[in-house]
Structures are given as structure tokens and as C-alpha cells.
Design a protein around this motif. Structure first.
Motif, PDB file in Angstrom:
ATOM      1  N   MET A 164      85.271  -4.770  61.007  1.00 42.37           N
ATOM      2  CA  MET A 164      84.189  -4.349  61.869  1.00 42.37           C
ATOM      3  C   MET A 164      83.512  -5.567  62.509  1.00 42.37           C
ATOM      4  O   MET A 164      83.200  -5.544  63.694  1.00 42.37           O
ATOM      5  N   TYR A 165      83.291  -6.613  61.721  1.00 44.31           N
ATOM      6  CA  TYR A 165      82.649  -7.822  62.239  1.00 44.31           C
ATOM      7  C   TYR A 165      83.435  -8.388  63.421  1.00 44.31           C
ATOM      8  O   TYR A 165      82.874  -8.700  64.460  1.00 44.31           O
ATOM      9  N   GLU A 166      84.748  -8.516  63.251  1.00 44.86           N
ATOM     10  CA  GLU A 166      85.575  -9.089  64.319  1.00 44.86           C
ATOM     11  C   GLU A 166      85.548  -8.234  65.576  1.00 44.86           C
ATOM     12  O   GLU A 166      85.484  -8.754  66.684  1.00 44.86           O
ATOM     13  N   ALA A 167      85.587  -6.916  65.416  1.00 43.53           N
ATOM     14  CA  ALA A 167      85.533  -6.020  66.574  1.00 43.53           C
ATOM     15  C   ALA A 167      84.231  -6.219  67.347  1.00 43.53           C
ATOM     16  O   ALA A 167      84.234  -6.306  68.576  1.00 43.53           O
ATOM     17  N   ILE A 168      83.117  -6.320  66.638  1.00 43.99           N
ATOM     18  CA  ILE A 168      81.829  -6.533  67.282  1.00 43.99           C
ATOM     19  C   ILE A 168      81.792  -7.895  67.973  1.00 43.99           C
ATOM     20  O   ILE A 168      81.301  -8.018  69.097  1.00 43.99           O
ATOM     21  N   GLU A 169      82.311  -8.913  67.335  1.00 45.26           N
ATOM     22  CA  GLU A 169      82.361 -10.249  67.933  1.00 45.26           C
ATOM     23  C   GLU A 169      83.125 -10.235  69.257  1.00 45.26           C
ATOM     24  O   GLU A 169      82.683 -10.817  70.246  1.00 45.26           O
ATOM     25  N   MET A 200      89.787 -18.496  71.005  1.00 45.25           N
ATOM     26  CA  MET A 200      90.964 -19.054  70.350  1.00 45.25           C
ATOM     27  C   MET A 200      90.635 -20.448  69.841  1.00 45.25           C
ATOM     28  O   MET A 200      89.811 -21.143  70.429  1.00 45.25           O
ATOM     29  N   PRO A 201      91.274 -20.852  68.742  1.00 43.10           N
ATOM     30  CA  PRO A 201      91.055 -22.209  68.238  1.00 43.10           C
ATOM     31  C   PRO A 201      91.768 -23.221  69.108  1.00 43.10           C
ATOM     32  O   PRO A 201      92.785 -22.916  69.740  1.00 43.10           O
ATOM     33  N   LEU A 202      91.239 -24.407  69.128  1.00 45.48           N
ATOM     34  CA  LEU A 202      91.913 -25.514  69.803  1.00 45.48           C
ATOM     35  C   LEU A 202      92.932 -26.121  68.849  1.00 45.48           C
ATOM     36  O   LEU A 202      92.769 -26.038  67.630  1.00 45.48           O
ATOM     37  N   GLU A 248      93.736 -13.017  81.822  1.00 41.73           N
ATOM     38  CA  GLU A 248      94.855 -13.841  82.288  1.00 41.73           C
ATOM     39  C   GLU A 248      95.958 -13.872  81.230  1.00 41.73           C
ATOM     40  O   GLU A 248      95.681 -13.803  80.030  1.00 41.73           O
ATOM     41  N   ASP A 249      97.186 -14.031  81.669  1.00 35.76           N
ATOM     42  CA  ASP A 249      98.332 -14.137  80.767  1.00 35.76           C
ATOM     43  C   ASP A 249      98.289 -15.512  80.106  1.00 35.76           C
ATOM     44  O   ASP A 249      98.514 -16.522  80.776  1.00 35.76           O
ATOM     45  N   PRO A 250      97.990 -15.592  78.816  1.00 35.78           N
ATOM     46  CA  PRO A 250      97.839 -16.897  78.161  1.00 35.78           C
ATOM     47  C   PRO A 250      99.127 -17.715  78.133  1.00 35.78           C
ATOM     48  O   PRO A 250      99.074 -18.940  78.070  1.00 35.78           O
ATOM     49  N   ASP A 257      99.191 -23.068  73.039  1.00 35.75           N
ATOM     50  CA  ASP A 257     100.072 -22.797  71.899  1.00 35.75           C
ATOM     51  C   ASP A 257      99.864 -21.334  71.525  1.00 35.75           C
ATOM     52  O   ASP A 257      98.851 -20.963  70.939  1.00 35.75           O
ATOM     53  N   MET A 258     100.835 -20.498  71.869  1.00 37.31           N
ATOM     54  CA  MET A 258     100.709 -19.054  71.666  1.00 37.31           C
ATOM     55  C   MET A 258     100.553 -18.693  70.186  1.00 37.31           C
ATOM     56  O   MET A 258     100.018 -17.644  69.860  1.00 37.31           O
ATOM     57  N   ASP A 259     101.004 -19.551  69.292  1.00 40.17           N
ATOM     58  CA  ASP A 259     100.867 -19.290  67.856  1.00 40.17           C
ATOM     59  C   ASP A 259      99.406 -19.335  67.400  1.00 40.17           C
ATOM     60  O   ASP A 259      99.077 -18.808  66.332  1.00 40.17           O
ATOM     61  N   LEU A 260      98.538 -19.960  68.183  1.00 42.06           N
ATOM     62  CA  LEU A 260      97.122 -20.051  67.820  1.00 42.06           C
ATOM     63  C   LEU A 260      96.325 -18.799  68.205  1.00 42.06           C
ATOM     64  O   LEU A 260      95.209 -18.608  67.741  1.00 42.06           O
ATOM     65  N   LEU A 261      96.924 -17.947  69.030  1.00 38.73           N
ATOM     66  CA  LEU A 261      96.249 -16.731  69.458  1.00 38.73           C
ATOM     67  C   LEU A 261      96.398 -15.620  68.429  1.00 38.73           C
ATOM     68  O   LEU A 261      97.469 -15.449  67.855  1.00 38.73           O
ATOM     69  N   LYS A 262      95.334 -14.875  68.216  1.00 36.08           N
ATOM     70  CA  LYS A 262      95.414 -13.726  67.304  1.00 36.08           C
ATOM     71  C   LYS A 262      96.299 -12.645  67.905  1.00 36.08           C
ATOM     72  O   LYS A 262      96.983 -11.926  67.202  1.00 36.08           O
ATOM     73  N   ASP A 263      96.243 -12.498  69.226  1.00 41.71           N
ATOM     74  CA  ASP A 263      97.162 -11.624  69.940  1.00 41.71           C
ATOM     75  C   ASP A 263      97.312 -12.160  71.359  1.00 41.71           C
ATOM     76  O   ASP A 263      96.449 -12.860  71.859  1.00 41.71           O
TER      77      ASP A 263
END
Length: 131
Positions: free
Chosen positions: A1-6, A14-16, A39-41, A63-69
Motif C-alpha cells: 500500500m505504501y508503494e502504491a501511494i508513493e 528509479m535508483p541511480l 517515455e520508453d526508458p 540500466d533497465m535492471d534498476l527499474l522496478k518495471d
């Protein structure tokens, strides 16, 4: 729930990579940045996918691996209006034909922005009101 609200309130982040950081407008070192979720990451650099522009963001491919989706808002998706982004441009503008930001930093000297949506379900440039 926290992540959805964020995500709803702040948008996707995304992290650097590695030890990369940037200093935000309040002088705080950040390791994550708010990204252009419309945008298409896979076709973006860190510098280009960041919603706000900061010094020293990497000009290399994300780096697509750093994306949650890796999902992004497509051009045929329904129009969406969003805020809470503190956009610094002086004139409201469409980000894409179906993406509209209404947050232009009114609390920090920017503009209070509204969009007039009539009977149509189409976002067009001439419907902004800013004071």
C-alpha cells in the motif's frame, strides 16, 4: 500500500547506478530520481529520463535492471493530468498529446495552472489557464 501511494503522489522513481548521486533543489544528495513515466526508458539516458534536470546526471543509457518495471504510458492510453512535480518551465505545456502536468511551482513563485476540459476528451495546447 505504501508503494502504491508513493507512486500515485510522486510518480515513478528509479535508483541511480553505483554510487552516483545528484543534489536536489534543497541541497540534499539523492540516489533516486523521479522519471518520465510517459517515455520508453529503454530509449533514454539518465539525463533525459529525469523529470527535472540536474547537473551531473549520466548521459549513458538507463540500466533497465534498476527499474522496478519498464512499463510506460503509451500514446494511445487515456489522457492523464498530474501534479506534485514542481515543474520549473514558465509556460504550461503538454508533455505528450495525452500527458498534462498542472504543477508549475506556484508555492515557489511559479504559476497556478488549470486546464479546461470541455465535452471532448482530448488534451489540446490552447486550454491552459495560468496566473
Amino acid at each position: 500500500m505504501y508503494e502504491a501511494i508513493e507512486v500515485v503522489l510522486k510518480g515513478k522513481e528509479m535508483p541511480l547506478p553505483g554510487t552516483q548521486t545528484f543534489e536536489d533543489e534543497d541541497g540534499i544528495d539523492r540516489r533516486e530520481m523521479r522519471i518520465r513515466w510517459w517515455e520508453d526508458p529503454s530509449k533514454m539516458t539518465y539525463e533525459k529520463i529525469s523529470v527535472l534536470q540536474y547537473d551531473n546526471l549520466l548521459t549513458e543509457q538507463v540500466d533497465m535492471d534498476l527499474l522496478k518495471d519498464s512499463d510506460f504510458y503509451k500514446k494511445d492510453d487515456k489522457p492523464v493530468f498530474f501534479g506534485h512535480y514542481w515543474i520549473k518551465e514558465r509556460q504550461p505545456a503538454l508533455f505528450k498529446d495525452n500527458i498534462c502536468c498542472l504543477d508549475y511551482s506556484v508555492a515557489k513563485g511559479g504559476k497556478l495552472v488549470a486546464f479546461s476540459l470541455d465535452d471532448e476528451f482530448c488534451i489540446t495546447k490552447g486550454k491552459f489557464t495560468a496566473v
